[in-house]
Design a protein around this motif. Structure first.
Motif, PDB file in Angstrom:
ATOM      1  N   GLN A   1      30.055  48.411  39.122  1.00  0.00           N
ATOM      2  CA  GLN A   1      31.020  47.868  38.167  1.00  0.00           C
ATOM      3  C   GLN A   1      32.408  47.678  38.776  1.00  0.00           C
ATOM      4  O   GLN A   1      33.139  46.775  38.389  1.00  0.00           O
ATOM      5  N   THR A   2      32.772  48.547  39.704  1.00  0.00           N
ATOM      6  CA  THR A   2      34.118  48.480  40.269  1.00  0.00           C
ATOM      7  C   THR A   2      34.159  47.791  41.636  1.00  0.00           C
ATOM      8  O   THR A   2      35.158  47.153  41.974  1.00  0.00           O
ATOM      9  N   GLU A   3      33.089  47.904  42.410  1.00  0.00           N
ATOM     10  CA  GLU A   3      33.120  47.385  43.776  1.00  0.00           C
ATOM     11  C   GLU A   3      32.621  45.953  43.908  1.00  0.00           C
ATOM     12  O   GLU A   3      32.957  45.262  44.874  1.00  0.00           O
ATOM     13  N   ARG A  27      28.624  39.536  41.185  1.00  0.00           N
ATOM     14  CA  ARG A  27      27.588  39.970  40.238  1.00  0.00           C
ATOM     15  C   ARG A  27      26.862  38.767  39.645  1.00  0.00           C
ATOM     16  O   ARG A  27      25.629  38.761  39.534  1.00  0.00           O
ATOM     17  N   GLN A  28      27.628  37.755  39.282  1.00  0.00           N
ATOM     18  CA  GLN A  28      27.007  36.569  38.679  1.00  0.00           C
ATOM     19  C   GLN A  28      26.082  35.860  39.657  1.00  0.00           C
ATOM     20  O   GLN A  28      24.997  35.408  39.263  1.00  0.00           O
ATOM     21  N   ARG A  29      26.480  35.774  40.928  1.00  0.00           N
ATOM     22  CA  ARG A  29      25.624  35.131  41.926  1.00  0.00           C
ATOM     23  C   ARG A  29      24.314  35.904  42.111  1.00  0.00           C
ATOM     24  O   ARG A  29      23.242  35.303  42.222  1.00  0.00           O
ATOM     25  N   ILE A  30      24.419  37.226  42.139  1.00  0.00           N
ATOM     26  CA  ILE A  30      23.211  38.040  42.319  1.00  0.00           C
ATOM     27  C   ILE A  30      22.289  37.891  41.110  1.00  0.00           C
ATOM     28  O   ILE A  30      21.064  37.708  41.255  1.00  0.00           O
ATOM     29  N   GLU A  31      22.857  37.963  39.923  1.00  0.00           N
ATOM     30  CA  GLU A  31      22.041  37.849  38.707  1.00  0.00           C
ATOM     31  C   GLU A  31      21.372  36.479  38.635  1.00  0.00           C
ATOM     32  O   GLU A  31      20.196  36.373  38.241  1.00  0.00           O
ATOM     33  N   ARG A  32      22.101  35.441  39.023  1.00  0.00           N
ATOM     34  CA  ARG A  32      21.536  34.090  39.016  1.00  0.00           C
ATOM     35  C   ARG A  32      20.403  33.984  40.029  1.00  0.00           C
ATOM     36  O   ARG A  32      19.350  33.376  39.751  1.00  0.00           O
ATOM     37  N   TRP A  33      20.588  34.592  41.211  1.00  0.00           N
ATOM     38  CA  TRP A  33      19.525  34.547  42.232  1.00  0.00           C
ATOM     39  C   TRP A  33      18.278  35.279  41.726  1.00  0.00           C
ATOM     40  O   TRP A  33      17.153  34.801  41.908  1.00  0.00           O
ATOM     41  N   LEU A  34      18.482  36.432  41.088  1.00  0.00           N
ATOM     42  CA  LEU A  34      17.332  37.182  40.578  1.00  0.00           C
ATOM     43  C   LEU A  34      16.586  36.400  39.506  1.00  0.00           C
ATOM     44  O   LEU A  34      15.347  36.433  39.448  1.00  0.00           O
TER      45      LEU A  34
END
Length: 390
Positions: free
Chosen positions: A361-363, A369-376
């Motif tokens: 959440q902080t790092e 985060r959005q790029r990772i979630e979109r890739w997943l």
């Protein structure tokens, strides 16, 4: 010791009672009404010894002892600037012990400090004490400016007497994030006090920050590379003085990597490779000295990636994760490498671990985060059937 505590408490009684009255006004403080006494040689020597006792005590934060010694000096010589400066700091610190801070006591400390400055405006000690007084009162910018003003006023003083002022001015500018203003003060300070490990670390941090932000057009990469290499030396000196300081040890490699980047920007591949090799060899030694440190292996992985050695980079990140399962940089970089190698299932697990890590959440930035979630999400979709041409 018992007498000292009792005496100190007795001194505070009228002080606390007086708090109900009007606080003194530092702007009205004047030395004009202070008695001007003539001391014998013996009395002068005694006062000087007591002044040094007061200074030693206040530097050691033994405020009751400092108060006793300063008051003994002022009983003999009301115009002792050093004793008044000590008493000013004592008043401030005693006032700060009370919740909320005793306003009367803090203002009384300001009065003593103002008297000290009027009595000896060129004193390095008084100048230093005033700067610390301001910093501990929460006025860091004013403290830095005060230390620099005192350096100008005390220009004729011996360099050894100016060392504390230089260190204070440099440290306060550093803490304010004003690296270029801090640099000359800290460089002069460590030349006088070469065994101060913390000052070497601050100087290294300043030089590395300056090396990362070249100013000018075109950017002065030659100068910046030299600054980065000097940063590595400063961190190295800190590590030499404090061999358990893992942060200083790691910062050496960061400085060499930055120097290598700057050499690359100047089309100096041999210098770049030499600097990279120095960083790798240094980190290899740290891996033995600090075997539980995950960051060491992470940085070895980063350096391997810079040299296009994917296998060594993976080994470094995996070694870091074996020591710290939630190491954010290693999770991120290792996942990127396995994606590049087509290991999609493994990448899914690594990215899921990354998002679930305690520091996510902080790092992680919002965009990361959005790029990772979109890739997943994309990776979870079933592959599209290939057209048969009909």
């Amino acid at each position: 010791m018992a007498f000292g505590r009792s005496f100190s408490s007795w001194l505070l009684v009228p002080f606390l009672v007086a708090c109900a009255g009007t606080a003194p006004d530092p702007s009205q403080a004047s030395i004009d009404d202070l008695p001007d006494v003539t001391l014998s040689d013996a009395e002068r020597a005694e006062c000087e010894a007591l002044e040094q006792d007061a200074i030693d005590a206040v530097v050691g934060r033994r405020y009751e002892q400092a108060e006793v010694a300063a008051n003994r000096v002022l009983a003999k010589n009301p115009r002792s600037a050093r004793a008044r400066a000590v008493l000013g700091m004592v008043r401030l610190q005693i006032a700060a012990r009370i919740e909320p801070t005793d306003w009367f006591g803090a203002r009384a400390g300001e009065v003593e400090m103002e008297l000290a400055r009027q009595l000896d405006p060129n004193s390095t000690f008084v100048g230093w004490m005033h700067a610390v007084f301001l910093a501990e009162s929460g006025h860091m910018s004013a403290a830095a400016a005060s230390a620099e003003e005192a350096l100008v006023r005390s220009a004729a003083a011996p360099a050894t007497e100016r060392a504390a002022l230089l260190g204070t001015a440099g440290t306060y500018r550093y803490e304010l994030g004003e690296e270029r203003a801090a640099r000359p003060h800290l460089e002069a300070y460590v030349a006088l006090r070469p065994d101060d490990s913390a000052a070497h670390f601050r100087l290294g941090s300043i030089l590395l920050s300056i090396a990362k932000t070249p100013q000018g057009s075109p950017p002065p990469y030659v100068t910046s590379q030299r600054d980065a290499e000097e940063a590595a030396k400063a961190f190295g000196r800190c590590f030499e003085l404090a061999p358990g300081d893992e942060d200083a040890a790691l910062a050496m490699s960061a400085a060499w990597v930055r120097a290598a980047e700057l050499a690359d920007l100047q089309d100096k591949p041999e210098e770049r490779d030499t600097l990279h090799r120095m960083a790798v060899e240094h980190l290899g030694g740290l891996a033995t000295k600090f075997p539980a440190n995950a960051e060491v292996h992470f940085r070895l992985g980063v350096l391997a990636a810079l040299q296009n050695d994917s296998k060594a980079a993976k080994d470094g990140y995996e070694a870091a994760l074996a020591r710290h399962e939630h190491h954010m940089g290693s999770l991120m970089n290792l996942a990127a490498l396995v994606v590049a190698d087509g290991e999609i299932d493994r990448a899914k697990k690594l990215f899921a671990r990354l998002l679930a890590a305690p520091g996510a959440q902080t790092e992680l930035s919002r965009s990361e985060r959005q790029r990772i979630e979109r890739w997943l999400l994309d990776a979870a979709k079933p592959p599209k059937a290939e057209s048969d041409g009909r």
